[in-house]
Design an enzyme around this catalytic site. Structure first.
Site, PDB file in Angstrom:
ATOM      1  CB  THR A  39      59.164  93.622  17.531  1.00 26.03           C
ATOM      2  OG1 THR A  39      59.585  93.690  16.188  1.00 26.03           O
ATOM      3  CG2 THR A  39      58.090  92.561  17.669  1.00 26.03           C
TER       4      THR A  39
ATOM      5  CE1 TYR B 183      56.685  91.282  13.719  1.00 26.92           C
ATOM      6  CE2 TYR B 183      57.061  93.585  14.289  1.00 26.92           C
ATOM      7  CZ  TYR B 183      57.523  92.288  14.134  1.00 26.92           C
ATOM      8  OH  TYR B 183      58.841  92.017  14.376  1.00 26.92           O
TER       9      TYR B 183
ATOM     10  CB  SER C 299      66.105  98.782  16.097  1.00 27.24           C
ATOM     11  OG  SER C 299      66.299  97.482  15.572  1.00 27.24           O
TER      12      SER C 299
ATOM     13  CB  THR D 217      65.375  92.153  18.029  1.00 32.20           C
ATOM     14  OG1 THR D 217      64.627  91.958  16.827  1.00 32.20           O
ATOM     15  CG2 THR D 217      64.486  91.985  19.239  1.00 32.20           C
ATOM     16  CG  ASP D 218      65.730  94.186  12.779  1.00 31.83           C
ATOM     17  OD1 ASP D 218      65.089  94.701  11.844  1.00 31.83           O
ATOM     18  OD2 ASP D 218      65.459  93.067  13.268  1.00 31.83           O
TER      19      ASP D 218
ATOM     20  CE  LYS E 231      66.289  89.559  14.863  1.00 30.89           C
ATOM     21  NZ  LYS E 231      65.361  90.666  14.511  1.00 30.89           N
TER      22      LYS E 231
ATOM     23  CD  GLU F  95      94.160  83.916   5.204  1.00 30.89           C
ATOM     24  OE1 GLU F  95      94.354  82.795   5.679  1.00 30.89           O
ATOM     25  OE2 GLU F  95      94.416  84.222   4.006  1.00 30.89           O
TER      26      GLU F  95
HETATM   27  N1  DGL Z   1      61.842  96.381  12.717  1.00 30.85           N
HETATM   28  C1  DGL Z   1      62.551  95.489  13.616  1.00 30.85           C
HETATM   29  C2  DGL Z   1      63.230  96.319  14.709  1.00 30.85           C
HETATM   30  O1  DGL Z   1      62.660  97.333  15.141  1.00 30.85           O
HETATM   31  C3  DGL Z   1      61.634  94.502  14.260  1.00 30.85           C
HETATM   32  C4  DGL Z   1      62.379  93.462  14.970  1.00 30.85           C
HETATM   33  C5  DGL Z   1      62.174  93.517  16.465  1.00 30.85           C
HETATM   34  O2  DGL Z   1      62.146  94.579  17.106  1.00 30.85           O
HETATM   35  O3  DGL Z   1      62.111  92.405  16.995  1.00 30.85           O
HETATM   36  O4  DGL Z   1      64.339  95.943  15.108  1.00 30.85           O
END
Ligand code: DGL
Length: 359
Positions: free
Chosen positions: A42, A56, A89, A122-123, A195, A316
């Site tokens: 992103t 987006y 990502s 961020t993913d 995250k 467990e």
């Molecule tokens: N498609 C997600 C990624 O590339 C968007 C999320 C982001 O980068 O914040 O991880």
């Protein structure tokens, strides 16, 4: 007479310019050399309007444009950029990690590189950060950064996150801290950050184990040290690897059976992380499939979907009797990373359990 005056004026001007250039060179020489490795996400995303913060397109803006969007960086570091790849990502693969890690290690081996920033979606940012935390062979700072709003959005968080990350990567205070994540003015250690929100700018958290510092006014302030081994202290070496062992995750929930486990083993998993409920509990209809997988030589790691806390060995499940490994506090997605790297060294479960208590 006039000629002599113009000569004096010209030589004064040249003298002034020489001093200016020398001062600028001295200033540049003092700044740290930081390389930005861009991978997409992103932070490199664009939306149709300035209010588009979901829906987006990620991974469209190149590294040079990212650098040009933050001219303030040139005051704090000598910045260069490389576009390693350009992906959202969620599409990150083991082959991307190996390519990125090898490039990082080559660059950090160069005396003229003081630190590295990796721009990333961020993913899966937390996973790449943890993988690099285990395979980067340098004490120099490696900082992962992303954004939750695309570059075209009102109050896009990418530019300030990138400015902070470059400051952190160029800071002597960040040396020897392991791979770091810099988001939302906070500094996180790679092992414990995750995250925690689908869309908000404060999404990266380490809920119970906590972040390790802040970035304020471009300056890093550290308040904690990590206790687990990382970077130069690890036993893993990917320099000669062109693939990683296949390790998958099977998620537990009410009514779950053995289909996913059996399918993953049939597809060739060499290791399987079970994202159990609670303290890594094994549902009765899943357990026989895990036992059968172990009998075929698949290494089983008990993790938990809960997100915080220690998965207790022999709690467990009777891990000693089942010859299973427990993930300690690692999330299922990070346990997968450590198990993959462990399997490049050994399939001995006692050795692998030691690794889960070490990294
Ligand atoms: N498609 C997600 C990624 O590339 C968007 C999320 C982001 O980068 O914040 O991880």
């Amino acid at each position: 007479m006039l000629f002599h005056k113009s000569v004096r004026a010209t030589s004064a001007l040249f003298g002034f310019l020489f001093l200016l250039v020398t001062a600028a060179q001295a200033q540049t020489a003092k700044l740290p050399n930081v390389t930005i490795l861009a991978t997409g996400g992103t932070i490199a995303g664009t939306g149709a309007t300035s209010t588009t913060t979901v829906g987006y397109t990620a991974a469209t803006v190149g590294v040079q444009a990212l650098i040009q969007a933050v001219p303030e960086m040139t005051k704090v570091a000598n910045v260069t950029g490389e576009q390693v790849f350009q992906i959202a990502s969620e599409n990150m693969g083991n082959e991307h990690w190996l390519q990125l890690a090898k490039r990082v290690n080559v660059l950090l081996g160069q005396p003229n590189v003081d630190g590295i920033v990796i721009t990333h979606g961020t993913d899966t940012l937390e996973e790449t950060a943890y993988f690099l935390n285990l395979v980067v062979k340098s004490r120099k700072p490696v900082v992962l950064v992303g954004s939750m709003r695309p570059s075209t959005a009102l109050s896009a968080d990418g530019p300030i996150n990138l400015y902070n990350a470059v400051n952190l990567a160029g800071s002597p205070a960040a040396v020897g801290k392991g791979v770091l994540v810099a988001m939302n003015d906070q500094i996180h250690a790679a092992r414990d950050v995750t995250k925690a929100n689908t869309t908000t700018a404060d999404t990266f958290r380490a809920a119970e184990l906590g972040m390790i510092g802040y970035i304020q006014g471009g300056k890093p302030y550290f308040y904690r040290e990590v206790t687990r081994k990382h970077t130069v202290e690890t036993e893993f070496d990917i320099s000669r690897l062109d693939a990683l062992p296949q390790v998958d995750v099977a998620y537990a929930y009410a009514n779950v059976g053995a289909v996913a486990v059996n399918a993953l083993v049939a597809a060739g998993a060499k290791g399987l992380v079970h994202a159990g409920v609670g303290n890594g509990s094994l549902p009765a209809r899943t357990k026989p499939a895990l036992v059968a997988a172990r009998e075929k030589g698949v290494v089983i790691v008990r993790s938990s979907r809960v997100g915080q806390g220690i998965v207790a060995r022999n709690g467990e499940a009777n891990d000693d009797q089942l010859d299973f490994v427990v993930a300690d506090t690692l999330s299922p997605q990070k346990a997968r990373i450590l198990l993959m790297l462990a399997l490049t060294k050994t399939s001995n479960t006692k050795e692998i359990q030691r690794m889960f208590y070490t990294y």
